[in-house]
Design a protein around this motif. Structure first.
Motif, PDB file in Angstrom:
ATOM      1  N   SER A   1       0.838  -1.196   0.000  1.00 35.76           N
ATOM      2  CA  SER A   1       0.000   0.000   0.000  1.00 35.76           C
ATOM      3  C   SER A   1       0.876   1.250   0.000  1.00 35.76           C
ATOM      4  CB  SER A   1      -0.905  -0.003   1.237  1.00 35.76           C
ATOM      5  OG  SER A   1      -1.671   1.177   1.298  1.00 35.76           O
ATOM      6  N   GLY A   2       0.499   2.221  -0.818  1.00 38.28           N
ATOM      7  CA  GLY A   2       1.263   3.461  -0.892  1.00 38.28           C
ATOM      8  C   GLY A   2       2.298   3.488  -1.988  1.00 38.28           C
ATOM      9  N   THR A   3       2.515   2.370  -2.677  1.00 42.69           N
ATOM     10  CA  THR A   3       3.457   2.361  -3.794  1.00 42.69           C
ATOM     11  C   THR A   3       2.958   3.316  -4.872  1.00 42.69           C
ATOM     12  OG1 THR A   3       4.015   0.049  -3.347  1.00 42.69           O
ATOM     13  CG2 THR A   3       4.641   0.933  -5.489  1.00 42.69           C
ATOM     14  N   ALA A   4       3.840   4.159  -5.368  1.00 40.66           N
ATOM     15  CA  ALA A   4       3.419   5.190  -6.320  1.00 40.66           C
ATOM     16  C   ALA A   4       4.524   5.438  -7.331  1.00 40.66           C
ATOM     17  CB  ALA A   4       3.075   6.484  -5.579  1.00 40.66           C
ATOM     18  N   ALA A   5       4.190   6.233  -8.343  1.00 42.24           N
ATOM     19  CA  ALA A   5       5.181   6.617  -9.341  1.00 42.24           C
ATOM     20  C   ALA A   5       6.368   7.299  -8.665  1.00 42.24           C
ATOM     21  CB  ALA A   5       4.550   7.556 -10.373  1.00 42.24           C
ATOM     22  N   GLY A   6       7.558   6.959  -9.119  1.00 42.76           N
ATOM     23  CA  GLY A   6       8.776   7.492  -8.523  1.00 42.76           C
ATOM     24  C   GLY A   6       9.449   6.517  -7.572  1.00 42.76           C
ATOM     25  N   ASP A   7       8.693   5.518  -7.075  1.00 38.28           N
ATOM     26  CA  ASP A   7       9.282   4.505  -6.201  1.00 38.28           C
ATOM     27  C   ASP A   7      10.213   3.596  -7.004  1.00 38.28           C
ATOM     28  OD1 ASP A   7       7.957   5.508  -4.023  1.00 38.28           O
ATOM     29  OD2 ASP A   7       6.326   4.050  -4.097  1.00 38.28           O
ATOM     30  N   ARG A   8      11.064   2.876  -6.301  1.00 40.35           N
ATOM     31  CA  ARG A   8      12.019   1.972  -6.939  1.00 40.35           C
ATOM     32  C   ARG A   8      11.630   0.526  -6.653  1.00 40.35           C
ATOM     33  NH1 ARG A   8      15.913   4.539 -10.336  1.00 40.35           N
ATOM     34  NH2 ARG A   8      15.830   6.734  -9.761  1.00 40.35           N
ATOM     35  N   VAL A   9      11.776  -0.321  -7.676  1.00 41.69           N
ATOM     36  CA  VAL A   9      11.425  -1.730  -7.539  1.00 41.69           C
ATOM     37  C   VAL A   9      12.523  -2.585  -8.148  1.00 41.69           C
ATOM     38  CG1 VAL A   9       8.924  -1.358  -7.525  1.00 41.69           C
ATOM     39  CG2 VAL A   9      10.108  -1.668  -9.706  1.00 41.69           C
ATOM     40  N   ASP A  10      12.641  -3.818  -7.641  1.00 43.51           N
ATOM     41  CA  ASP A  10      13.512  -4.833  -8.225  1.00 43.51           C
ATOM     42  C   ASP A  10      12.646  -5.777  -9.057  1.00 43.51           C
ATOM     43  OD1 ASP A  10      15.629  -3.708  -6.847  1.00 43.51           O
ATOM     44  OD2 ASP A  10      15.505  -5.141  -5.184  1.00 43.51           O
ATOM     45  N   ILE A  11      13.145  -6.182 -10.214  1.00 46.63           N
ATOM     46  CA  ILE A  11      12.406  -7.072 -11.099  1.00 46.63           C
ATOM     47  C   ILE A  11      13.111  -8.428 -11.131  1.00 46.63           C
ATOM     48  CG2 ILE A  11      11.600  -7.450 -13.464  1.00 46.63           C
ATOM     49  CD1 ILE A  11      11.541  -4.421 -13.800  1.00 46.63           C
ATOM     50  N   TRP A  12      12.361  -9.465 -10.719  1.00 42.62           N
ATOM     51  CA  TRP A  12      12.869 -10.831 -10.708  1.00 42.62           C
ATOM     52  C   TRP A  12      12.158 -11.623 -11.793  1.00 42.62           C
ATOM     53  CZ3 TRP A  12      16.360 -12.850  -6.939  1.00 42.62           C
ATOM     54  CH2 TRP A  12      16.747 -11.928  -5.949  1.00 42.62           C
ATOM     55  N   VAL A  13      12.875 -12.526 -12.437  1.00 44.32           N
ATOM     56  CA  VAL A  13      12.271 -13.354 -13.482  1.00 44.32           C
ATOM     57  C   VAL A  13      12.581 -14.820 -13.222  1.00 44.32           C
ATOM     58  CG1 VAL A  13      12.389 -11.531 -15.210  1.00 44.32           C
ATOM     59  CG2 VAL A  13      14.269 -13.161 -15.022  1.00 44.32           C
ATOM     60  N   SER A  14      11.616 -15.660 -13.600  1.00 41.39           N
ATOM     61  CA  SER A  14      11.812 -17.112 -13.584  1.00 41.39           C
ATOM     62  C   SER A  14      11.576 -17.598 -15.010  1.00 41.39           C
ATOM     63  CB  SER A  14      10.837 -17.794 -12.619  1.00 41.39           C
ATOM     64  OG  SER A  14      11.026 -17.333 -11.298  1.00 41.39           O
ATOM     65  N   LEU A  15      12.617 -18.053 -15.670  1.00 43.35           N
ATOM     66  CA  LEU A  15      12.511 -18.470 -17.058  1.00 43.35           C
ATOM     67  C   LEU A  15      11.848 -19.839 -17.172  1.00 43.35           C
ATOM     68  CD1 LEU A  15      16.037 -17.349 -18.333  1.00 43.35           C
ATOM     69  CD2 LEU A  15      13.873 -16.108 -18.511  1.00 43.35           C
ATOM     70  N   ARG A  16      11.040 -19.984 -18.228  1.00 41.74           N
ATOM     71  CA  ARG A  16      10.378 -21.260 -18.479  1.00 41.74           C
ATOM     72  C   ARG A  16      11.400 -22.268 -19.029  1.00 41.74           C
ATOM     73  NH1 ARG A  16       5.082 -22.862 -19.627  1.00 41.74           N
ATOM     74  NH2 ARG A  16       4.352 -20.694 -19.586  1.00 41.74           N
ATOM     75  N   THR A  17      11.297 -23.505 -18.562  1.00 41.93           N
ATOM     76  CA  THR A  17      12.186 -24.570 -19.030  1.00 41.93           C
ATOM     77  C   THR A  17      11.493 -25.378 -20.127  1.00 41.93           C
ATOM     78  OG1 THR A  17      11.420 -26.184 -17.416  1.00 41.93           O
ATOM     79  CG2 THR A  17      13.187 -24.680 -16.719  1.00 41.93           C
ATOM     80  N   ASP A  18      12.224 -26.360 -20.690  1.00 41.42           N
ATOM     81  CA  ASP A  18      11.666 -27.218 -21.739  1.00 41.42           C
ATOM     82  C   ASP A  18      10.565 -28.120 -21.207  1.00 41.42           C
ATOM     83  OD1 ASP A  18      13.422 -26.100 -23.519  1.00 41.42           O
ATOM     84  OD2 ASP A  18      14.939 -27.675 -23.275  1.00 41.42           O
ATOM     85  N   THR A  19      10.532 -28.346 -19.917  1.00 37.58           N
ATOM     86  CA  THR A  19       9.524 -29.230 -19.319  1.00 37.58           C
ATOM     87  C   THR A  19       8.339 -28.430 -18.770  1.00 37.58           C
ATOM     88  OG1 THR A  19      10.703 -29.153 -17.195  1.00 37.58           O
ATOM     89  CG2 THR A  19      11.264 -30.942 -18.724  1.00 37.58           C
ATOM     90  N   ASN A  20       8.213 -27.177 -19.238  1.00 31.50           N
ATOM     91  CA  ASN A  20       7.117 -26.300 -18.807  1.00 31.50           C
ATOM     92  C   ASN A  20       7.128 -26.019 -17.302  1.00 31.50           C
ATOM     93  OD1 ASN A  20       5.976 -25.797 -21.308  1.00 31.50           O
ATOM     94  ND2 ASN A  20       4.718 -27.669 -21.237  1.00 31.50           N
ATOM     95  N   SER A  21       8.289 -26.133 -16.714  1.00 29.54           N
ATOM     96  CA  SER A  21       8.464 -25.674 -15.341  1.00 29.54           C
ATOM     97  C   SER A  21       9.267 -24.372 -15.397  1.00 29.54           C
ATOM     98  CB  SER A  21       9.173 -26.743 -14.506  1.00 29.54           C
ATOM     99  OG  SER A  21      10.446 -27.035 -15.069  1.00 29.54           O
ATOM    100  N   TYR A  22       9.679 -23.902 -14.263  1.00 31.00           N
ATOM    101  CA  TYR A  22      10.377 -22.606 -14.230  1.00 31.00           C
ATOM    102  C   TYR A  22      11.671 -22.712 -13.431  1.00 31.00           C
ATOM    103  CZ  TYR A  22       6.114 -20.526 -16.068  1.00 31.00           C
ATOM    104  OH  TYR A  22       5.033 -20.208 -16.864  1.00 31.00           O
ATOM    105  N   ASP A  23      12.665 -22.006 -13.903  1.00 31.61           N
ATOM    106  CA  ASP A  23      13.934 -21.945 -13.178  1.00 31.61           C
ATOM    107  C   ASP A  23      13.766 -21.148 -11.896  1.00 31.61           C
ATOM    108  OD1 ASP A  23      15.312 -23.384 -15.107  1.00 31.61           O
ATOM    109  OD2 ASP A  23      15.882 -21.582 -16.232  1.00 31.61           O
ATOM    110  N   GLU A  24      14.818 -21.193 -11.100  1.00 29.97           N
ATOM    111  CA  GLU A  24      14.827 -20.386  -9.880  1.00 29.97           C
ATOM    112  C   GLU A  24      14.790 -18.895 -10.248  1.00 29.97           C
ATOM    113  OE1 GLU A  24      14.858 -21.089  -6.563  1.00 29.97           O
ATOM    114  OE2 GLU A  24      14.417 -23.170  -7.145  1.00 29.97           O
ATOM    115  N   PRO A  25      14.090 -18.090  -9.480  1.00 30.15           N
ATOM    116  CA  PRO A  25      14.043 -16.652  -9.787  1.00 30.15           C
ATOM    117  C   PRO A  25      15.438 -16.027  -9.711  1.00 30.15           C
ATOM    118  CG  PRO A  25      12.342 -17.250  -8.199  1.00 30.15           C
ATOM    119  CD  PRO A  25      13.252 -18.436  -8.317  1.00 30.15           C
ATOM    120  N   ARG A  26      15.688 -15.098 -10.596  1.00 33.95           N
ATOM    121  CA  ARG A  26      16.950 -14.353 -10.560  1.00 33.95           C
ATOM    122  C   ARG A  26      16.648 -12.867 -10.757  1.00 33.95           C
ATOM    123  NH1 ARG A  26      19.083 -12.946 -15.634  1.00 33.95           N
ATOM    124  NH2 ARG A  26      17.960 -13.828 -17.423  1.00 33.95           N
TER     125      ARG A  26
END
Length: 211
Positions: free
Chosen positions: A128-153
């Protein structure tokens, strides 16, 4: 016995005395300088301020701005003045919060932006209270060949939020949130590649990044 000579008498200064004229000129010039300084401090300049938050990359129009009279003195050139007008095809190069005077340095062109907004859909609600100008980290989990996902990085650290749009579900409750984040050109290929491959994206608020 020698008679002492009389002491020289002080003569009344004449208007033709150059020392008197120089002193009078100094007084007049000093007075004129003080008057000019006070007059400049009392002079107002019409400067644009933001009617609402203006996100990075947003085109600047008169509908987005409000003219306000302010006393800026010698720093009036540091802001977008009404007299100068809004440049053609001008966009905001940084976030201009509501009510803030628009800095001249925050006005540029689209081709001059070194960060561009990218929309990320976030299912988990942001704090709550997150607004324009705030800073965020973006994490991704890539899809694998077995339709699962790697560990977030961690893909992008301390990205600036340009805009938030909270969606609504059919029952009226909040659902996903569209987060517009500003991404450097260097990080753009990796983020777009993750999005195009249906990677899972997580946006985490980073409150200490801007301090």
């Amino acid at each position: 016995m020698q008679v002492p000579s009389e002491a020289p008498r002080l003569r009344k200064p004449s208007w033709k005395d150059p020392r008197l004229l120089i002193g009078l000129l100094l007084v007049l010039s000093s007075t004129a300088g003080v008057i000019a300084l006070l007059d400049s401090q009392n002079t107002t300049t019409q400067v644009y301020s933001a009617r609402e938050d203006i996100a990075v990359g947003s085109k600047l129009t008169e509908e987005d701005l409000v003219a306000v009279p302010v006393r800026l003195g010698d720093v009036s050139d540091a802001y977008l003045t009404v007299a100068a007008g809004i440049p053609d095809a001008a966009v905001a190069t940084r976030l201009v919060p509501r009510g803030e005077l628009v800095p001249a340095a925050a006005v540029g062109r689209t081709d001059g932006l070194d960060r561009k907004p990218v929309g990320l859909t976030v299912e988990d609600p942001l704090p709550s209270g997150t607004a324009a100008g705030d800073r965020v980290d973006i994490w991704v989990s890539l899809r694998t060949d077995t339709n699962s996902y790697d560990e977030p990085r961690l893909l992008l650290e301390a990205a600036e939020v340009a805009e938030l749009t909270v969606g609504e579900s059919a029952l009226g409750g909040s659902s996903s949130t569209l987060v517009q984040v500003l991404v450097d050109d260097g990080a753009m290929p990796a983020l777009l590649g993750a999005l195009s491959n249906d990677a899972r994206i997580a946006v985490v608020l980073n409150p200490g990044a801007g301090s």
